[in-house]
Enzyme design. Sequence first.
Site, PDB file in Angstrom:
ATOM      1  N   HIS A 411      43.522   2.256  12.492  1.00 46.02           N
ATOM      2  CA  HIS A 411      42.383   2.130  11.581  1.00 46.02           C
ATOM      3  C   HIS A 411      42.584   3.077  10.403  1.00 46.02           C
ATOM      4  O   HIS A 411      42.545   4.299  10.572  1.00 46.02           O
ATOM      5  CB  HIS A 411      41.077   2.454  12.311  1.00 46.02           C
ATOM      6  CG  HIS A 411      40.787   1.518  13.450  1.00 46.02           C
ATOM      7  ND1 HIS A 411      39.879   1.790  14.431  1.00 46.02           N
ATOM      8  CD2 HIS A 411      41.277   0.283  13.735  1.00 46.02           C
ATOM      9  CE1 HIS A 411      39.827   0.779  15.289  1.00 46.02           C
ATOM     10  NE2 HIS A 411      40.679  -0.148  14.888  1.00 46.02           N
TER      11      HIS A 411
HETATM   12  C1  LIG Z   1      47.752  -3.154  15.828  1.00 45.94           C
HETATM   13  C2  LIG Z   1      46.413  -3.197  15.152  1.00 45.94           C
HETATM   14  C3  LIG Z   1      45.268  -3.482  15.905  1.00 45.94           C
HETATM   15  C4  LIG Z   1      44.024  -3.501  15.285  1.00 45.94           C
HETATM   16  N1  LIG Z   1      42.923  -3.887  16.006  1.00 45.94           N
HETATM   17  C5  LIG Z   1      41.740  -4.067  15.365  1.00 45.94           C
HETATM   18  C6  LIG Z   1      40.622  -4.640  16.021  1.00 45.94           C
HETATM   19  O1  LIG Z   1      40.695  -5.046  17.187  1.00 45.94           O
HETATM   20  N2  LIG Z   1      39.458  -4.759  15.318  1.00 45.94           N
HETATM   21  C7  LIG Z   1      39.336  -4.337  14.021  1.00 45.94           C
HETATM   22  O2  LIG Z   1      38.253  -4.413  13.461  1.00 45.94           O
HETATM   23  N3  LIG Z   1      40.396  -3.825  13.363  1.00 45.94           N
HETATM   24  C8  LIG Z   1      41.588  -3.713  13.982  1.00 45.94           C
HETATM   25  N4  LIG Z   1      42.663  -3.264  13.289  1.00 45.94           N
HETATM   26  C9  LIG Z   1      42.481  -2.886  11.879  1.00 45.94           C
HETATM   27  C10 LIG Z   1      42.257  -4.090  10.957  1.00 45.94           C
HETATM   28  O3  LIG Z   1      43.149  -5.136  11.271  1.00 45.94           O
HETATM   29  C11 LIG Z   1      42.453  -3.603   9.522  1.00 45.94           C
HETATM   30  O4  LIG Z   1      41.519  -2.563   9.294  1.00 45.94           O
HETATM   31  C12 LIG Z   1      42.219  -4.683   8.468  1.00 45.94           C
HETATM   32  O5  LIG Z   1      43.017  -5.826   8.697  1.00 45.94           O
HETATM   33  C13 LIG Z   1      42.539  -4.098   7.102  1.00 45.94           C
HETATM   34  O6  LIG Z   1      42.282  -5.072   6.130  1.00 45.94           O
HETATM   35  P1  LIG Z   1      42.892  -4.916   4.686  1.00 45.94           P
HETATM   36  O7  LIG Z   1      42.560  -6.153   3.928  1.00 45.94           O
HETATM   37  O8  LIG Z   1      42.517  -3.619   4.122  1.00 45.94           O
HETATM   38  O9  LIG Z   1      44.498  -4.831   4.895  1.00 45.94           O
HETATM   39  P2  LIG Z   1      45.488  -5.738   5.735  1.00 45.94           P
HETATM   40  O10 LIG Z   1      44.751  -6.675   6.633  1.00 45.94           O
HETATM   41  O11 LIG Z   1      46.465  -4.827   6.354  1.00 45.94           O
HETATM   42  O12 LIG Z   1      46.214  -6.639   4.630  1.00 45.94           O
HETATM   43  C14 LIG Z   1      46.970  -6.078   3.573  1.00 45.94           C
HETATM   44  C15 LIG Z   1      48.058  -7.065   3.177  1.00 45.94           C
HETATM   45  O13 LIG Z   1      48.490  -6.744   1.849  1.00 45.94           O
HETATM   46  C16 LIG Z   1      49.885  -6.898   1.769  1.00 45.94           C
HETATM   47  N5  LIG Z   1      50.382  -6.050   0.684  1.00 45.94           N
HETATM   48  C17 LIG Z   1      50.314  -4.695   0.630  1.00 45.94           C
HETATM   49  N6  LIG Z   1      50.858  -4.244  -0.525  1.00 45.94           N
HETATM   50  C18 LIG Z   1      51.300  -5.330  -1.200  1.00 45.94           C
HETATM   51  C19 LIG Z   1      51.980  -5.498  -2.451  1.00 45.94           C
HETATM   52  N7  LIG Z   1      52.297  -4.439  -3.220  1.00 45.94           N
HETATM   53  N8  LIG Z   1      52.293  -6.755  -2.849  1.00 45.94           N
HETATM   54  C20 LIG Z   1      51.957  -7.818  -2.074  1.00 45.94           C
HETATM   55  N9  LIG Z   1      51.316  -7.712  -0.866  1.00 45.94           N
HETATM   56  C21 LIG Z   1      50.988  -6.480  -0.444  1.00 45.94           C
HETATM   57  C22 LIG Z   1      50.371  -6.442   3.144  1.00 45.94           C
HETATM   58  O14 LIG Z   1      51.669  -6.934   3.404  1.00 45.94           O
HETATM   59  C23 LIG Z   1      49.300  -7.000   4.070  1.00 45.94           C
HETATM   60  O15 LIG Z   1      49.634  -8.271   4.531  1.00 45.94           O
HETATM   61  C24 LIG Z   1      43.917  -3.220  13.886  1.00 45.94           C
HETATM   62  C25 LIG Z   1      45.065  -2.944  13.140  1.00 45.94           C
HETATM   63  C26 LIG Z   1      46.307  -2.939  13.752  1.00 45.94           C
HETATM   64  C27 LIG Z   1      47.520  -2.640  12.920  1.00 45.94           C
END
Ligand SMILES: Cc1cc2nc3c(=O)[nH]c(=O)nc-3n(C[C@H](O)[C@H](O)[C@H](O)COP(=O)(O)OP(=O)(O)OC[C@H]3O[C@@H](n4cnc5c(N)ncnc54)[C@H](O)[C@@H]3O)c2cc1C
Length: 474
Positions: A411
């Site tokens: 997280h």
């Molecule tokens: C193993 C694991 C288990 C988890 N379990 C839970 C759970 O059960 N429940 C829960 O609520 N949360 C959970 N989480 C956390 C949750 O998944 C994340 O908090 C959430 O997905 C974050 O959302 P986000 O949009 O910020 O980033 P992300 O979902 O991480 O998406 C970001 C995306 O942007 C892309 N990206 C980054 N930089 C660039 C760039 N420069 N150019 C192009 N693309 C780029 C990345 O490749 C990625 O695909 C878990 C996380 C992990 C890793």
Amino acid sequence: MKTLETEVLIIGSGAGGAVTAATLARAGRSVLVVEEGPWIDPDAVEPFSLDEMVLKYRHQGASAALGTPGIAYAEGRCVGGSTEINSGLYHRLPEELADEWRRTYRIAEFTPEVLDKYSDLVENELSVSKLPGAPPPSSAVLERGAAKLGWRAVEFARVFRYDHQGRGVKQTMARTLVPRAVEAGAQILAECRISRLLKRDDRIVGARAERTLPGGETEPVTIIAEHVFVCGGAIQTPTLLQHSGIRAQIGNGLKFHPTIKVAARFPQAYDHGDVPMHRVTEFSPFLTIGGSASRRGHVALALADSGGDYADALAAWEDVVVYYAAIRSDGSGRVTALPGFRAPLVTYRMTDADQSRLARGLLHLGEVLLAAGATELYPSIAGAPVARRAEDLVEWWDAFTPSTANLMTVHLTSTVRMGDDQSRTGADSFGRVWGFRNLRINDASLLPDAPGVNPQAAIMTIAARNADEFLSHL
Ligand SMILES: Cc1cc2nc3c(=O)[nH]c(=O)nc-3n(C[C@H](O)[C@H](O)[C@H](O)COP(=O)(O)OP(=O)(O)OC[C@H]3O[C@@H](n4cnc5c(N)ncnc54)[C@H](O)[C@@H]3O)c2cc1C
């Protein structure tokens, strides 16, 4: 050099990016989503497998924040982002915390009514639900142990859809909002990494990117856009902004839920296909106890982290399940982009209070597992003794030190905090970066603090709200 044009460029296709893309495409905007990772059929790889780590995790799962103790962390890197690899657990942002954030950071339109409206939308769209039947034994352990100790434990809902036989499928972004955004006209460009935003005065006019072609070679791409949403997650978003020369209140204030694990051995084999959905909430919101993915590799890693004599437990790995204690932390960290390097320097400083809280959490975790019938407990502390009885747990207290504790987190939040108090935020109440008219953040970076619960619900709710607000200006 190849040049693409779009009205709205969305960088990243995870929890924040996919919600933004679907909302804007459905409203008729021309949307291009650029995702650094590959587009992998959600059914192609076994959940929680080694193949999944190789294909869908950034750095194949090996990232760490420097500090004493250091903290290993994981991020998704594929279409759907971290939602493809997460456990699907879903918990709305607690109302008291939303209220505290609203007051502290002066976040406009952040009332329970507004947040409930967007949470309802997200939950209807993704099918957030509880198990249709009895929990698997690995999850029932937490319920049983808590009941014996007189503690509260609850089953958390998950982003799962169940068929009539009770089989559940996790509703990741690649299964739901990404295809729905495409249906509404959005384009997805996978395996394309945005390396820099192009600025002109107070506007972003586009971005430079590097696309990986099927043969492995790369081609430079320039993308011209009228509006840009950066949704790369709490580590990559500030890295991209800093590489683009945008630094005010960007990358500081990183928040984790520092987590410590215990590998628990039981007298008989347990299930390993799913992640326990129960949580011990007796000590919430500052301390939560739950269960982790426990495939053979996870069990081996957790046992290795204990550093003790675990050969026997490893041979009987089917009797072993991994559990954890996680805290809300008073400490914080920083993401710093390094010139010439793709990966940033990530640091995190836990306070003494954090360390005591986590050590206390570890002991409570031990208590609940022993109460539920575990026979041997291997904590993620190098050299700590294996606990077989409640009396053994006290030794863990002294064994837990910054240099012996093996900590991790999944997280990651708060590197571009949102709110109208410009002195403590990187973006306004709806994610618009200070100083830029058309640059918005819409991901985990915006949460002003770690939410104390699984964060994806808050991220998606806030992303839906911000996307709607953006549309209201067009
Ligand atoms: C193993 C694991 C288990 C988890 N379990 C839970 C759970 O059960 N429940 C829960 O609520 N949360 C959970 N989480 C956390 C949750 O998944 C994340 O908090 C959430 O997905 C974050 O959302 P986000 O949009 O910020 O980033 P992300 O979902 O991480 O998406 C970001 C995306 O942007 C892309 N990206 C980054 N930089 C660039 C760039 N420069 N150019 C192009 N693309 C780029 C990345 O490749 C990625 O695909 C878990 C996380 C992990 C890793």
